[in-house]
Design a protein around this motif. Structure first.
Motif, PDB file in Angstrom:
ATOM      1  N   ALA A 168       0.822  -1.208   0.000  1.00 34.38           N
ATOM      2  CA  ALA A 168       0.000   0.000   0.000  1.00 34.38           C
ATOM      3  C   ALA A 168       0.860   1.264   0.000  1.00 34.38           C
ATOM      4  O   ALA A 168       0.585   2.234  -0.723  1.00 34.38           O
ATOM      5  N   GLU A 169       1.922   1.270   0.829  1.00 40.72           N
ATOM      6  CA  GLU A 169       2.812   2.438   0.867  1.00 40.72           C
ATOM      7  C   GLU A 169       3.533   2.615  -0.460  1.00 40.72           C
ATOM      8  O   GLU A 169       3.730   3.755  -0.931  1.00 40.72           O
ATOM      9  N   ARG A 170       3.930   1.521  -1.060  1.00 42.78           N
ATOM     10  CA  ARG A 170       4.599   1.636  -2.360  1.00 42.78           C
ATOM     11  C   ARG A 170       3.655   2.198  -3.412  1.00 42.78           C
ATOM     12  O   ARG A 170       4.027   3.101  -4.179  1.00 42.78           O
ATOM     13  N   ILE A 171       2.417   1.679  -3.428  1.00 46.16           N
ATOM     14  CA  ILE A 171       1.439   2.180  -4.407  1.00 46.16           C
ATOM     15  C   ILE A 171       1.101   3.642  -4.132  1.00 46.16           C
ATOM     16  O   ILE A 171       0.975   4.459  -5.059  1.00 46.16           O
ATOM     17  N   ARG A 172       0.952   3.979  -2.807  1.00 41.17           N
ATOM     18  CA  ARG A 172       0.661   5.372  -2.451  1.00 41.17           C
ATOM     19  C   ARG A 172       1.800   6.300  -2.874  1.00 41.17           C
ATOM     20  O   ARG A 172       1.581   7.402  -3.398  1.00 41.17           O
ATOM     21  N   GLY A 173       3.036   5.857  -2.638  1.00 41.95           N
ATOM     22  CA  GLY A 173       4.181   6.667  -3.064  1.00 41.95           C
ATOM     23  C   GLY A 173       4.233   6.841  -4.564  1.00 41.95           C
ATOM     24  O   GLY A 173       4.506   7.943  -5.076  1.00 41.95           O
ATOM     25  N   GLU A 174       3.957   5.733  -5.287  1.00 40.08           N
ATOM     26  CA  GLU A 174       3.942   5.842  -6.737  1.00 40.08           C
ATOM     27  C   GLU A 174       2.838   6.789  -7.202  1.00 40.08           C
ATOM     28  O   GLU A 174       3.036   7.587  -8.137  1.00 40.08           O
ATOM     29  N   GLY A 175       1.669   6.725  -6.511  1.00 44.51           N
ATOM     30  CA  GLY A 175       0.578   7.632  -6.874  1.00 44.51           C
ATOM     31  C   GLY A 175       0.925   9.086  -6.584  1.00 44.51           C
ATOM     32  O   GLY A 175       0.630   9.987  -7.399  1.00 44.51           O
ATOM     33  N   ASP A 176       1.540   9.325  -5.419  1.00 49.42           N
ATOM     34  CA  ASP A 176       1.957  10.700  -5.103  1.00 49.42           C
ATOM     35  C   ASP A 176       2.973  11.211  -6.112  1.00 49.42           C
ATOM     36  O   ASP A 176       2.940  12.387  -6.525  1.00 49.42           O
ATOM     37  N   ALA A 177       3.892  10.339  -6.498  1.00 50.67           N
ATOM     38  CA  ALA A 177       4.897  10.758  -7.484  1.00 50.67           C
ATOM     39  C   ALA A 177       4.252  11.094  -8.811  1.00 50.67           C
ATOM     40  O   ALA A 177       4.596  12.099  -9.457  1.00 50.67           O
ATOM     41  N   ILE A 178       3.283  10.256  -9.218  1.00 50.74           N
ATOM     42  CA  ILE A 178       2.585  10.528 -10.487  1.00 50.74           C
ATOM     43  C   ILE A 178       1.789  11.809 -10.384  1.00 50.74           C
ATOM     44  O   ILE A 178       1.762  12.642 -11.321  1.00 50.74           O
ATOM     45  N   ALA A 179       1.119  12.017  -9.224  1.00 48.40           N
ATOM     46  CA  ALA A 179       0.336  13.252  -9.036  1.00 48.40           C
ATOM     47  C   ALA A 179       1.224  14.488  -9.052  1.00 48.40           C
ATOM     48  O   ALA A 179       0.903  15.508  -9.686  1.00 48.40           O
ATOM     49  N   ALA A 180       2.354  14.386  -8.349  1.00 51.64           N
ATOM     50  CA  ALA A 180       3.278  15.536  -8.338  1.00 51.64           C
ATOM     51  C   ALA A 180       3.812  15.814  -9.733  1.00 51.64           C
ATOM     52  O   ALA A 180       3.942  16.982 -10.157  1.00 51.64           O
ATOM     53  N   ALA A 181       4.130  14.763 -10.460  1.00 54.31           N
ATOM     54  CA  ALA A 181       4.613  14.972 -11.823  1.00 54.31           C
ATOM     55  C   ALA A 181       3.545  15.574 -12.704  1.00 54.31           C
ATOM     56  O   ALA A 181       3.818  16.440 -13.554  1.00 54.31           O
ATOM     57  N   THR A 182       2.288  15.116 -12.493  1.00 58.30           N
ATOM     58  CA  THR A 182       1.176  15.665 -13.281  1.00 58.30           C
ATOM     59  C   THR A 182       0.974  17.140 -12.966  1.00 58.30           C
ATOM     60  O   THR A 182       0.783  17.974 -13.879  1.00 58.30           O
TER      61      THR A 182
END
Length: 291
Positions: free
Chosen positions: A226-240
């Motif tokens: 879950a933390e890995r997916i959340r981190g990946e999502g935050d990274a994608i959101a920040a990049a977006t």
């Protein structure tokens, strides 16, 4: 009726009597021997119609089917010197008619008595080598098979009898013995029950501990994923967000200001003290956001 008729009638009657005493039938279910003045001259007559000499020959017939020997219950002792009352039966049939007639005189009661003596002796010897538990448990079948085989050899050679089977119908304990035996059996069963409960409890604790361990592992792995997916999502959101901001920074600033106005003026009872020249009211003063 004249004398000739009487003579003819007498001759006919005598002839019928002689014929009736000369002819005999052996059935399929019978075994028979032919005697001459009490001495056996022919053994194991075949089924069918036969002839004999009246007053000279005698035919003795025996039941050729499987017979049952059922005696009164007998007392036997086990290796622990504990008495028991055994009720049994045996199945037998005539194998050798010559030996059977010679040994028993063709009397089934004599054959039963001789067989009962041998079976009682065999059971007494077998039970004296075994404990009470062995006698009443699975070893009883093995005991009966061995006893039947040993006695069959004797009965064939000595009595002309085939011993087919010996089976125990019932085993009872004398009243003075049954109480102590039942108490010991109860203690044995309680001991076995305690052992099974102890093993079951041990297995239950092992299963519970293993389940708890698996639960911790699953939760840890799930939290990690879950933390890995959340981190990946935050990274994608920040990049977006960064990509959108780089395309039109002014529009991005305008949208953020509108969201801030919406949250600030959501409650009519709120009071806000802000410098009119603050950057906060930039887009309220000028739609272009100029200072």
């Amino acid at each position: 009726m004249n004398g000739k008729s009487m003579l003819a009638l007498a001759v006919a009657a005598l002839t019928l009597l002689v014929v009736s005493n000369s002819v005999y039938v052996v059935k399929e279910t019978e075994r028979a021997v032919l005697l001459e003045f009490g001495k056996m001259v022919q053994a194991d007559l075949k089924p069918g119609l036969h002839f004999k000499w009246p007053m000279i020959n005698e035919v003795r017939k025996f039941d050729g089917r499987v017979l049952t020997l059922d005696t009164a219950p007998q007392n036997f002792m086990t290796v622990e010197k504990k008495g028991m009352i055994v009720d049994y039966f045996a199945k037998w049939k005539i194998q050798d008619v010559d030996k059977f007639y010679t040994a028993t005189g063709g009397d089934e009661m004599t054959a039963d008595r001789l067989m009962a003596q041998r079976i009682n002796e065999g059971l007494r010897n077998q039970f004296a080598r075994r404990s009470l538990l062995d006698v009443v448990s699975g070893e009883r079948d093995e005991l009966m098979e061995k006893l039947t085989q040993n006695l069959d050899d004797f009965s064939r050679s000595s009595l002309g009898i085939q011993l087919i089977d010996v089976r125990v119908k019932q085993i009872e304990l004398p009243p003075e013995v049954s109480g102590s035996v039942y108490s010991r059996m109860t203690s044995e069963r309680e001991r076995e029950a305690r052992e099974h409960r102890s093993k079951g409890k041990e297995q239950a604790e092992f299963i519970s501990a293993d389940a708890d361990r698996q639960k911790v592992v699953v939760e840890a792995e799930a939290y990690r994923d879950a933390e890995r997916i959340r981190g990946e999502g935050d990274a994608i959101a920040a990049a977006t967000y960064a990509a959108a901001y780089n395309k039109d920074p002014e529009f991005y600033t305008f949208v953020r200001s509108l969201n801030a106005y919406k949250k600030a003026f959501q409650n009519k009872d709120d009071i806000m003290l802000v410098d009119p020249d603050s950057e906060f009211f930039r887009y309220l003063k000028d739609a272009q956001g100029k200072k």
